[in-house]
Motif scaffolding. Sequence first.
Motif, PDB file in Angstrom:
ATOM      1  N   THR A   1       1.247   5.421 -19.304  1.00  0.00           N
ATOM      2  CA  THR A   1       0.999   5.434 -17.863  1.00  0.00           C
ATOM      3  C   THR A   1      -0.496   5.220 -17.632  1.00  0.00           C
ATOM      4  OG1 THR A   1       0.619   7.819 -17.784  1.00  0.00           O
ATOM      5  CG2 THR A   1       2.865   7.070 -17.363  1.00  0.00           C
ATOM      6  N   PHE A   2      -0.813   4.685 -16.463  1.00  0.00           N
ATOM      7  CA  PHE A   2      -2.197   4.612 -16.029  1.00  0.00           C
ATOM      8  C   PHE A   2      -2.206   4.564 -14.513  1.00  0.00           C
ATOM      9  CE2 PHE A   2      -0.942   0.254 -16.436  1.00  0.00           C
ATOM     10  CZ  PHE A   2      -1.688  -0.482 -15.528  1.00  0.00           C
ATOM     11  N   CYS A   3      -3.346   4.872 -13.938  1.00  0.00           N
ATOM     12  CA  CYS A   3      -3.465   4.948 -12.478  1.00  0.00           C
ATOM     13  C   CYS A   3      -4.406   3.868 -11.964  1.00  0.00           C
ATOM     14  CB  CYS A   3      -4.010   6.308 -12.064  1.00  0.00           C
ATOM     15  SG  CYS A   3      -2.895   7.660 -12.422  1.00  0.00           S
ATOM     16  N   LEU A   4      -4.023   3.329 -10.815  1.00  0.00           N
ATOM     17  CA  LEU A   4      -4.845   2.358 -10.105  1.00  0.00           C
ATOM     18  C   LEU A   4      -4.772   2.672  -8.617  1.00  0.00           C
ATOM     19  CD1 LEU A   4      -3.692  -0.993 -11.783  1.00  0.00           C
ATOM     20  CD2 LEU A   4      -5.921   0.103 -12.044  1.00  0.00           C
TER      21      LEU A   4
ATOM     22  N   HIS B   1       4.046   3.264 -14.679  1.00  0.00           N
ATOM     23  CA  HIS B   1       4.728   3.673 -15.905  1.00  0.00           C
ATOM     24  C   HIS B   1       5.175   2.403 -16.628  1.00  0.00           C
ATOM     25  CE1 HIS B   1       5.009   7.868 -14.508  1.00  0.00           C
ATOM     26  NE2 HIS B   1       5.082   7.288 -13.315  1.00  0.00           N
TER      27      HIS B   1
ATOM     28  N   MET C   1      -2.143   5.272  -7.531  1.00  0.00           N
ATOM     29  CA  MET C   1      -0.761   5.064  -7.857  1.00  0.00           C
ATOM     30  C   MET C   1      -0.638   5.085  -9.378  1.00  0.00           C
ATOM     31  SD  MET C   1       1.603   1.680  -7.163  1.00  0.00           S
ATOM     32  CE  MET C   1       1.387   1.796  -5.420  1.00  0.00           C
ATOM     33  N   THR C   2       0.390   5.757  -9.879  1.00  0.00           N
ATOM     34  CA  THR C   2       0.649   5.814 -11.312  1.00  0.00           C
ATOM     35  C   THR C   2       1.653   4.736 -11.696  1.00  0.00           C
ATOM     36  OG1 THR C   2       0.221   8.187 -11.342  1.00  0.00           O
ATOM     37  CG2 THR C   2       1.408   7.277 -13.211  1.00  0.00           C
TER      38      THR C   2
ATOM     39  N   GLU D   1       5.765   2.343  -8.329  1.00  0.00           N
ATOM     40  CA  GLU D   1       6.199   2.775  -6.989  1.00  0.00           C
ATOM     41  C   GLU D   1       7.718   2.717  -6.883  1.00  0.00           C
ATOM     42  OE1 GLU D   1       4.725   4.011  -3.429  1.00  0.00           O
ATOM     43  OE2 GLU D   1       3.946   4.604  -5.352  1.00  0.00           O
TER      44      GLU D   1
ATOM     45  N   THR E   1      -3.796   2.298  -4.882  1.00  0.00           N
ATOM     46  CA  THR E   1      -2.619   1.687  -4.275  1.00  0.00           C
ATOM     47  C   THR E   1      -2.953   0.341  -3.662  1.00  0.00           C
ATOM     48  OG1 THR E   1      -1.666   3.856  -3.845  1.00  0.00           O
ATOM     49  CG2 THR E   1      -0.799   2.029  -2.556  1.00  0.00           C
TER      50      THR E   1
ATOM     51  N   ASP F   1      -4.485  -1.164 -21.421  1.00  0.00           N
ATOM     52  CA  ASP F   1      -4.444   0.298 -21.459  1.00  0.00           C
ATOM     53  C   ASP F   1      -3.755   0.782 -22.735  1.00  0.00           C
ATOM     54  OD1 ASP F   1      -4.735   2.970 -19.981  1.00  0.00           O
ATOM     55  OD2 ASP F   1      -2.581   2.920 -20.461  1.00  0.00           O
TER      56      ASP F   1
END
Length: 83
Positions: A13-16, A4, A1-2, A58, A18, A36
């Motif tokens: 932005t970063f992703c983790l 913002h 999941m990105t 989300e 879900t 981040d």
Amino acid sequence: MTLHYCANALIGTFCLPTRYVESCRAEDLAELAAADHWRTHPDSRPTFITVVHLHNVEGRDLGLFELRCERKPVFTASPLQQG
């Protein structure tokens, strides 16, 4: 999941995973966003206070957070009132 966010008026932005995001408190995500932010700006020193807005997680706005850097690079989040 990105995720913002905006930290000290700079967009990031970063992703983790879900599953991880669903089990985190908003404060935890704000702390990760602050980390981040400073990781992506290595030429800058973390300020004592970083303001993070988690504006799209989300499709949800999780709000504004004040993060204090008391020991580099540890951040502690507190929700801020919007209004």
